[in-house]
Design a protein around this motif. Structure first.
Motif, short mmCIF file in Angstrom:
data_model
loop_
_atom_site.label_atom_id
_atom_site.label_comp_id
_atom_site.label_asym_id
_atom_site.label_seq_id
_atom_site.Cartn_x
_atom_site.Cartn_y
_atom_site.Cartn_z
N VAL A 96 63.94 125.68 -73.84
CA VAL A 96 62.41 125.84 -73.74
C VAL A 96 62.55 126.17 -71.87
O VAL A 96 61.30 126.37 -71.34
N ARG A 97 63.55 125.32 -71.25
CA ARG A 97 63.43 125.31 -69.83
C ARG A 97 63.40 127.17 -69.30
O ARG A 97 64.41 127.82 -70.07
N SER A 98 63.02 127.28 -68.15
CA SER A 98 63.33 128.52 -67.47
C SER A 98 64.67 128.69 -67.17
O SER A 98 65.08 127.89 -66.32
N LYS A 99 65.12 129.81 -67.74
CA LYS A 99 66.50 130.20 -67.39
C LYS A 99 66.89 131.44 -66.13
O LYS A 99 67.71 131.86 -66.12
N ARG A 100 65.43 131.64 -65.68
CA ARG A 100 65.51 132.65 -64.60
C ARG A 100 65.45 132.13 -63.35
O ARG A 100 64.39 131.71 -62.80
N PRO A 101 66.54 131.68 -62.34
CA PRO A 101 66.33 131.00 -61.29
C PRO A 101 65.33 131.85 -60.33
O PRO A 101 65.12 133.14 -60.53
N ARG A 102 64.66 130.96 -59.66
CA ARG A 102 63.85 131.66 -58.80
C ARG A 102 64.23 132.82 -57.85
O ARG A 102 65.48 132.60 -57.35
N SER A 103 63.48 133.66 -57.54
CA SER A 103 64.17 134.99 -56.59
C SER A 103 63.84 134.71 -55.24
O SER A 103 62.86 133.90 -54.91
N TYR A 104 64.83 134.97 -54.59
CA TYR A 104 64.65 134.83 -52.98
C TYR A 104 64.25 136.14 -52.33
O TYR A 104 65.07 137.05 -52.43
N GLN A 105 63.23 136.18 -51.39
CA GLN A 105 62.98 137.21 -50.76
C GLN A 105 63.47 136.86 -49.30
O GLN A 105 63.19 135.78 -48.85
N ALA A 106 63.52 138.07 -48.48
CA ALA A 106 63.71 137.61 -47.05
C ALA A 106 62.23 137.31 -46.47
O ALA A 106 61.14 137.87 -46.80
N ALA A 107 62.26 136.21 -45.85
CA ALA A 107 61.24 135.55 -45.28
C ALA A 107 61.52 135.25 -43.60
O ALA A 107 62.42 134.95 -43.21
N ALA A 108 60.31 134.85 -42.96
CA ALA A 108 60.40 134.57 -41.52
C ALA A 108 60.92 133.33 -41.54
O ALA A 108 60.67 132.32 -42.53
N SER A 109 61.63 132.98 -40.48
CA SER A 109 62.26 131.62 -40.21
C SER A 109 60.97 130.59 -40.18
O SER A 109 59.90 130.68 -39.72
N LEU A 110 61.22 129.54 -40.55
CA LEU A 110 60.55 128.18 -40.65
C LEU A 110 60.37 127.82 -38.87
O LEU A 110 59.66 126.87 -38.57
N THR A 111 61.35 128.07 -38.14
CA THR A 111 61.52 127.87 -36.78
C THR A 111 61.88 128.98 -35.80
O THR A 111 62.31 130.23 -36.35
N PRO A 112 61.63 128.71 -34.66
CA PRO A 112 61.69 130.09 -33.78
C PRO A 112 63.17 130.54 -33.71
O PRO A 112 64.20 129.72 -33.92
N GLU A 113 63.42 131.75 -33.88
CA GLU A 113 64.43 132.44 -33.91
C GLU A 113 65.33 132.59 -32.66
O GLU A 113 66.65 132.55 -32.58
N LYS A 114 64.83 133.06 -31.71
CA LYS A 114 65.36 133.10 -30.12
C LYS A 114 65.14 131.97 -29.20
O LYS A 114 64.18 131.43 -29.08
N LYS A 115 66.19 131.61 -28.70
CA LYS A 115 66.47 130.63 -27.44
C LYS A 115 67.17 130.98 -26.61
O LYS A 115 68.20 131.74 -26.51
N ALA A 116 66.90 130.10 -25.29
CA ALA A 116 67.75 130.72 -24.40
C ALA A 116 69.24 129.97 -24.43
O ALA A 116 69.50 129.28 -25.22
N ALA A 117 70.22 130.78 -23.79
CA ALA A 117 71.75 130.31 -24.00
C ALA A 117 71.93 129.06 -23.17
O ALA A 117 71.09 128.80 -22.18
#
Length: 537
Positions: A96-117
């Motif tokens: 009875v458990r769900s056998k379809r793993p949740r789908s993954y879609q491209a999403a915005a990062s939870l944190t800023p992507e660009k940082k100073a070197a």
């Protein structure tokens, strides 16, 4: 009230809810319909038959032996109810458990992507390696640090210098995301998204338990289905994994090492894509050189299924999951033998910079004197912490020997210059014959290192080939918001990821890779993001 809260946490938060409903249903059915009959009828009947066939009546003259035996049967029937309800619920849950793993879609990062070197340059380093410890759900911390390292190396233009990655247990799972280029938010299976949504039903399921017939309670079938969803050969991530297999020494490829413990032979084994691992020259080429890896302790991954077996045998946490089996050999979690496999980056890959992400090296805590279970958990935590600290001690020895060899080489260089002066007729030989003879003898030894006696520790140090190794290491510090088995803490896992991501980003910016500290130091991140340093290995 405390018992009610405990039951609520287990059945509503820590176990899959469908399984909890099934377990409660079968438990109520058993105790409401079968237990009373077993306790009042079957128990006394069995007790009477047992007493008549034994001499127990002669021993217990002052009390009814039938009542005593019947009481034991009643306790047994009560325990049997838990086992039966658990087994039936686990069996039905499989369907009875769900056998379809949740789908993954491209999403915005939870944190800023660009940082100073950062100001520090990595030009001085030739080979960079990554070492990932085991630690169950604490891997959320590790994953956050790993993403920060990925972005730092990308900014520094040094991603192509990463030549190897080694993982134990959850470290092997996190390593998959690096190998599959799934560290960035534009990847459908990015590592940040996975840890921010992890939960129990998506990775494990209860399994029917038969006392004295098996030694596990859970199955990782849902997790394996998740692997197939994320890293199957037809996916982009799977294709990237295949590149590491088909061209392990090609541009952009990384050697990987996933460890596991051989239960029967009590030794560490591993899976790798490094086809030349059996031909790696030993660090110390003596007259009887020992290869860095023992024959029969490794296998080569040829396809995605090999990687899948390697990762899940590395994460086979005892006694929760069944042994991983291949042929007549049985395996369990690599952390049983070595929870921080640093040697793959030193003796085998000869890296000069390692990013090491332990998960158990800093855990001091108050002593509990009331709970047996918490006492056993503490024993396991201490053991894993000691294993990781011992791995750091090996880095100290590795660097000390490299420094000693460098100093002796400089001294031997002076001897070479002295010998050149002597050969030109220097008056030094006539003035100091004893000193010159000793210098000649030492020079002869250095010129023929293979003839040195193995018992001479100085000579053995001279023969080693390794150079000094630089370490960057960071680890979560108490008190943790998520611990080893707490995969049900979805919100806390996401918070742990972000905490370590931000702290590691900060530490990487201020760490001087051009002029590193003289001793190995472990940066420790507390729950408030404050960093302190541990050097007492």
């Amino acid at each position: 009230m405390g018992m009610i809260i405990l039951l609520y946490n287990w059945f509503y938060k820590r176990l899959p809810r469908k399984f909890s409903v099934l377990f409660i249903f079968f438990a109520v059915a058993y105790y409401g319909l079968a237990f009373s009959w077993l306790a009042y009828h079957a128990g006394p009947w069995l007790a009477a038959k047992l007493v008549r066939r034994s001499d127990i009546s002669a021993v217990l003259r002052w009390i009814s032996p039938v009542q005593i035996v019947s009481a034991f049967f009643t306790v047994g029937f009560a325990v049997l109810g838990i086992v039966v309800a658990y087994g039936l619920a686990a069996w039905v849950y499989r369907f009875v458990r769900s056998k379809r793993p949740r789908s993954y879609q491209a999403a915005a990062s939870l944190t800023p992507e660009k940082k100073a070197a950062s100001e520090a340059s990595l030009d001085r380093y030739r080979r960079i390696g990554i070492i990932l410890a085991g630690g169950g759900a604490k891997g959320a911390y590790q994953a956050g640090a790993l993403k920060a390292i990925y972005e730092f190396l990308s900014i520094e233009g040094a991603l192509n210098k990463v030549k190897m990655i080694a993982g134990t247990s959850i470290g092997s799972w996190n390593a998959l995301f690096w190998l599959a280029d799934a560290m960035q938010p534009d990847c459908p299976c990015n590592i940040e998204r996975w840890w921010a949504t992890v939960n129990v039903p998506s990775i494990i399921q209860p399994w029917p338990y038969f006392p004295s017939q098996q030694n596990f309670f859970l199955s990782v079938d849902p997790w394996k289905e998740m692997f197939d969803c994320l890293f199957a050969e037809k996916t982009k991530a799977g294709q990237r994994l295949l590149q590491h297999l088909t061209a392990p020494n090609g541009d952009g490829s990384v050697h990987f090492y996933f460890t596991r413990s051989n239960v029967g032979k009590a030794r560490l084994e591993f899976t790798t894509n490094h086809r030349g691992v059996d031909r790696v020259a030993p660090n110390m080429p003596t007259m009887r050189p020992r290869p860095p890896v023992q024959s029969g302790t490794y296998d080569f991954a040829s396809n995605i299924e090999d990687i899948k077996f390697a990762v899940f045998s590395s994460m086979d946490l005892p006694p929760l999951f069944p042994y991983a089996q291949r042929g007549d050999q049985y395996y369990e979690d690599g952390g049983v033998v070595d929870n921080l496999p640093i040697r793959f980056g030193t003796e085998i890959e000869n890296c000069d910079l390692l990013f090491i992400l332990p998960l158990n090296a800093t855990f001091a805590q108050a002593v509990n004197q009331k709970s047996i279970i918490l006492r056993m958990y503490r024993v396991m935590d201490v053991r894993q912490g000691v294993l990781e600290r011992n791995a750091f001690k090996m880095v100290y020895l590795f660097n000390e020997l490299a420094t000693l060899r460098s100093a002796l080489a400089e001294s031997d260089g002076n001897l070479v210059r002295l010998h050149a002066q002597i050969s030109k007729g220097s008056a030094l030989e006539a003035a100091c014959p004893d000193a010159v003879n000793k210098a000649k003898h030492r020079l002869d030894q250095v010129s023929e290192p293979d003839q040195l006696e193995m018992a001479d520790s100085t000579s053995r140090a001279v023969m080693r080939k390794n150079g000094p190794l630089q370490i960057f290491s960071i680890c979560p510090a108490p008190t943790l918001t998520i611990n080893t088995a707490e995969f049900w803490k979805t919100k806390e896992a996401g918070a742990a990821f972000r905490l370590m991501y931000e702290a590691t980003t900060q530490e990487l910016r201020q760490f001087d890779f051009g002029n590193p500290p003289p001793q190995v130091q472990l940066a420790m991140v507390n729950p408030f993001g404050e960093i302190s340093y541990f050097t007492d290995f």
